[in-house]
Scaffold this motif. Structure first.
Motif, PDB file in Angstrom:
ATOM      1  N   LYS A   1       1.897   8.624  13.425  1.00 17.46           N
ATOM      2  CA  LYS A   1       1.980   8.634  11.968  1.00 17.46           C
ATOM      3  C   LYS A   1       2.715   9.886  11.527  1.00 17.46           C
ATOM      4  O   LYS A   1       2.231  11.001  11.697  1.00 17.46           O
TER       5      LYS A   1
ATOM      6  N   HIS B   1       9.550   4.651   2.643  1.00 18.86           N
ATOM      7  CA  HIS B   1       9.805   4.272   4.034  1.00 18.86           C
ATOM      8  C   HIS B   1      11.179   3.655   4.199  1.00 18.86           C
ATOM      9  O   HIS B   1      11.870   3.387   3.229  1.00 18.86           O
TER      10      HIS B   1
ATOM     11  N   HIS C   1       8.032   8.103   7.367  1.00 17.34           N
ATOM     12  CA  HIS C   1       8.558   8.095   6.003  1.00 17.34           C
ATOM     13  C   HIS C   1      10.051   8.396   6.061  1.00 17.34           C
ATOM     14  O   HIS C   1      10.574   8.784   7.096  1.00 17.34           O
TER      15      HIS C   1
ATOM     16  N   HIS D   1       4.846   4.841  12.470  1.00 19.98           N
ATOM     17  CA  HIS D   1       4.848   4.915  11.007  1.00 19.98           C
ATOM     18  C   HIS D   1       5.603   6.164  10.590  1.00 19.98           C
ATOM     19  O   HIS D   1       5.143   7.281  10.832  1.00 19.98           O
TER      20      HIS D   1
ATOM     21  N   ARG E   1       0.836  -1.209   0.000  1.00 18.88           N
ATOM     22  CA  ARG E   1       0.000   0.000   0.000  1.00 18.88           C
ATOM     23  C   ARG E   1       0.870   1.258   0.000  1.00 18.88           C
ATOM     24  O   ARG E   1       1.162   1.803  -1.043  1.00 18.88           O
ATOM     25  N   ASP E   2       1.345   1.688   1.140  1.00 21.04           N
ATOM     26  CA  ASP E   2       2.014   2.980   1.207  1.00 21.04           C
ATOM     27  C   ASP E   2       3.323   2.983   0.416  1.00 21.04           C
ATOM     28  O   ASP E   2       3.722   4.015  -0.129  1.00 21.04           O
TER      29      ASP E   2
HETATM   30 CO    CO Z   1       2.572   6.904   5.137  1.00 19.19          CO
END
Ligand code: CO
Ligand code: CO
Lengths: 476, 476
Positions: free
Chosen positions: B175, B242, B208, B206, B13-14
């Motif tokens: 996040k 990520h 990045h 989470h 997904r991300d």
């Molecule tokens: Co994200």
């Protein structure tokens, strides 16, 4: 626990060496120098490694002139170089007189900090150069090549640091060319050195970014007391290069550790190299992501490519997996050398030979020399049966002394040879260029007066400076 | 202090959302699923965010069918999704009945873990969905959007964690969409949550990779007690994506923390996506390096691109610097919202208006709504003078209640509308697709029977799997 962490900027040497095959022209680095000089670095690495070779081989540029130019453009900075100990910047052992001359001339032309290493971590191979540096009054940095093997314990590395300290080194560098230094050993190694050699021992940490873990290792090294860490400006960072300078500054905020770096200057340096880098796309490393396989394979990516192309030439590329499995065996047979130039090539080629022709049925001259001690001592014992084969192959005996002790004074002969080359200007610098790269030097001397080449595409097309943040950082 | 650190894999997904504009086709993910399923992840994020939109807009693929396919291909895994609270996966507030229906249907189709956030961190906007998740018996994860501003202190974030805990969340997620979470605040925030909410509060992190510091932040979060961290397989990692999963595993070795991940499986997943990624090169993010400017500018890179293109349309691209300087002022005026979809677009467009037409001389409807509380509460007070202008502009009053409380039940009407669309199958799932993306849904329903498209170039050309380590990790 507030403490200032000093930084060595790598963009002008190891940064473009790791990412752009050492091809960057002096004229593409010069415009960044005012900002580099004022940014607050402990030192600026700008010479040594492959740059000397690249200058004369590809860029028709006198490496000594490059050094003098950096000296002028970076008047407030410590200039730093990487030196392969008794190999200088070449690929063989040089007699002590040549080593001393090289160090003197480098200092005279403006070098301040000499980072001296030996591929086998044999301290006897760095002693002459370190002592020569000390006599010039410049900064002598003893270097530990970090690697992993059953024998490479923190204890053994700390032993080596102690030996380097006893040689009178001004600082100790942990050099992790393959990005194998995980956070915990980074912490343990720096702590170990500080404990054994004294808290006032200046410890530098040089890591590459390849495996994606070493930014964390820098943090842990700093927590353990590291004094200076190496980074490269973000637009020449990551992949097989280094962790980004700006990220180091930001990482430390709020931790009690700080740098002296000027973020405004860093942004300008970044933007400069972001605009330059795309022009060198054809030289760019094919491996710009993260690769962790080396932790298990023990085999650097570049070494795999070499072996693959050797196999391809023999029409045997399907045997790569066997060769990859053979490498650790060859490395153990040879006493667990770190896999760095030149030992990585020597071990890799022998692994190919072993797979294609049977184990040690054929042997390269270099592998025989490695087995017989002509590169120096390894950390582990070398296999006596294979030493015996090496004796037969090379028709000479194993040695245990310092390899350079076997060499006769060679300066006068090198000067005579160099002087006979068309275009040689008879300076000590030219003699050294000839000494290190005899074939390439002859060609370079003959063409030197045509001046440096810029191998970047459309080098005159000015790339617009982007406004504000959020722009590509070069590369792609 | 030995402790197992659990990992959520983001590649499905991300990972491709951040790096490949959410374009990856299900058929390019399916072959990796057996290895993903067996690798030992705590959960596999595979739905939500922009994937639903991308499925119907670009891939002619039913997002619900994708979810059911993942359910089949990952029988042993917790499937995880990202949900924008009261906005679901769309861009407006939905009435509670629609929110509840969406959550029920997602659970029914196989979703296990719901990560629920609100762009303004207004807990009232996540309450309905979190309560709906709890009723299904699935995992309800409350989310804190991390940002920085004079008002965003550790204390305030911990207050929010406590509110989420009081809503009965099974875990709390930090996040950090813009990679702003430095190591020290990562440590302080996780410690703060554990202290306030109890050591047994499961904390997910989470982050990045954009700024180059967050791998260190993960390490610090783990040291502070974080239970689960999010990473993406190396061949779909870094840049605006990520930190690499394999690097996390290696980073922890020797620290006393370990993961349950199977390195052999990870290598296979990596190689699969390394072979797939080059086919999506045209969708690849232009920003694959490290960007630290956001720490000072507070402006995410994507937001700058948006504003730049708005200015270009007005022939005023030379005023970007003024707009960049205006953004922090607009953000302060609006009570310091985190800059994430949709607040980043709303603040950015208003900054462009302010520069081109004079400060608040013109106002977008969305900015007026933000000022008037129709998106929810902000952390800071909003400027009363600008609220007054917004009242005049929007011809409605400011509100202080939960925005969705103003909405009337809308399910029956949505069902009626959807049912009238050619190709709509009258399922609750189709009604939800229509509810979230009315225009796109109509087009999708009409073409659905043609089946999914693969936008990768030469999708049928099998890319040879490389042998051993040291290969490109995709991308370039
Ligand atoms: Co994200
Ligand atoms: Co290096």
């Amino acid at each position: 626990m507030s403490r200032t962490i000093e930084v060595t900027e790598l963009a002008l040497r190891d940064g473009h060496q790791s990412l752009l095959a050492t091809r960057m022209a002096m004229e593409d680095m010069a415009p960044a120098c005012a900002d580099v000089d004022a940014a607050g670095f402990w030192s600026v690495e700008c010479w040594g490694g492959a740059t000397y070779d690249s200058c004369i081989r590809y860029l028709n540029e006198d490496p000594w002139e490059r050094l003098r130019t950096f000296r002028k453009l970076l008047p407030n900075s410590r200039l730093q170089m990487l030196l392969r100990g008794q190999n200088l910047l070449g690929y063989r052992h040089y007699e002590d007189g040549v080593v001393e001359r090289f160090v003197e001339k480098s200092a005279e032309n403006g070098m301040d900090v000499f980072r001296v290493f030996d591929a086998l971590n044999d301290v006897r191979n760095v002693r002459t150069s370190l002592e020569a540096v000390r006599r010039t009054g410049k900064h002598a940095q003893g270097t530990i090549c970090y690697t992993t093997s059953p024998l490479h314990t923190i204890e053994r590395f700390v032993d080596m640091a102690e030996q380097l300290k006893e040689l009178g080194c001004d600082s100790i560098c942990i050099k992790d060319m393959a990005a194998l230094l995980r956070p915990q050993p980074a912490y343990d190694l720096v702590s170990g050195i500080k404990e054994r050699c004294g808290d006032d021992t200046q410890v530098h940490v040089h890591v590459h970014a390849t495996t994606g873990v070493t930014m964390v290792s820098l943090m842990k090294a700093i927590e353990a007391g590291a004094d200076v860490v190496d980074t490269s400006i973000s637009s020449l960072s990551l992949g097989p290069g280094h962790n980004p300078t700006e990220a180091l500054v930001e990482m430390l905020q709020g931790t009690g550790y700080t740098t002296r770096l000027d973020k405004g200057r860093l942004l300008k340096i970044k933007e400069h190299f972001a605009s330059v880098r795309p022009r060198y796309a054809e030289f760019e490393s094919k491996f710009l992501g993260v690769e962790t396989e080396i932790f298990d394979s023990q085999i650097p990516g570049g070494m795999i490519s070499n072996m693959e192309s050797q196999l391809r030439q023999q029409g045997a590329v399907d045997r790569l997996k066997e060769v990859l499995a053979e490498v650790p065996r060859v490395r153990e047979t040879a006493g667990f050398p770190p896999l760095v130039t030149p030992s990585s090539q020597i071990v890799g080629t022998q692994a190919v030979f072993n797979v294609l022709m049977g184990r040690y049925k054929a042997m390269t001259g270099e592998f025989a020399d490695l087995m017989l001690g002509y590169y120096g001592e390894t950390i582990g014992p070398r296999d006596p049966a294979v030493i015996e084969l090496a004796v037969q192959h090379a028709k000479k005996e194993a040695i245990t002394g310092r390899p350079a002790d076997l060499l006769k004074p060679e300066w006068d002969e090198l000067r005579r040879q160099a002087g006979a080359l068309p275009g040689c200007n008879d300076s000590d610098e030219d003699v050294l260029t000839h000494a290190m790269f005899p074939q390439v030097a002859a060609k370079f001397f003959a063409t030197r007066d045509k001046g440096p080449k810029n191998l970047g595409s459309s080098p005159t097309a000015a790339v617009a400076q982007p406004v504000g943040g959020g722009k590509p950082n070069g590369g792609k």
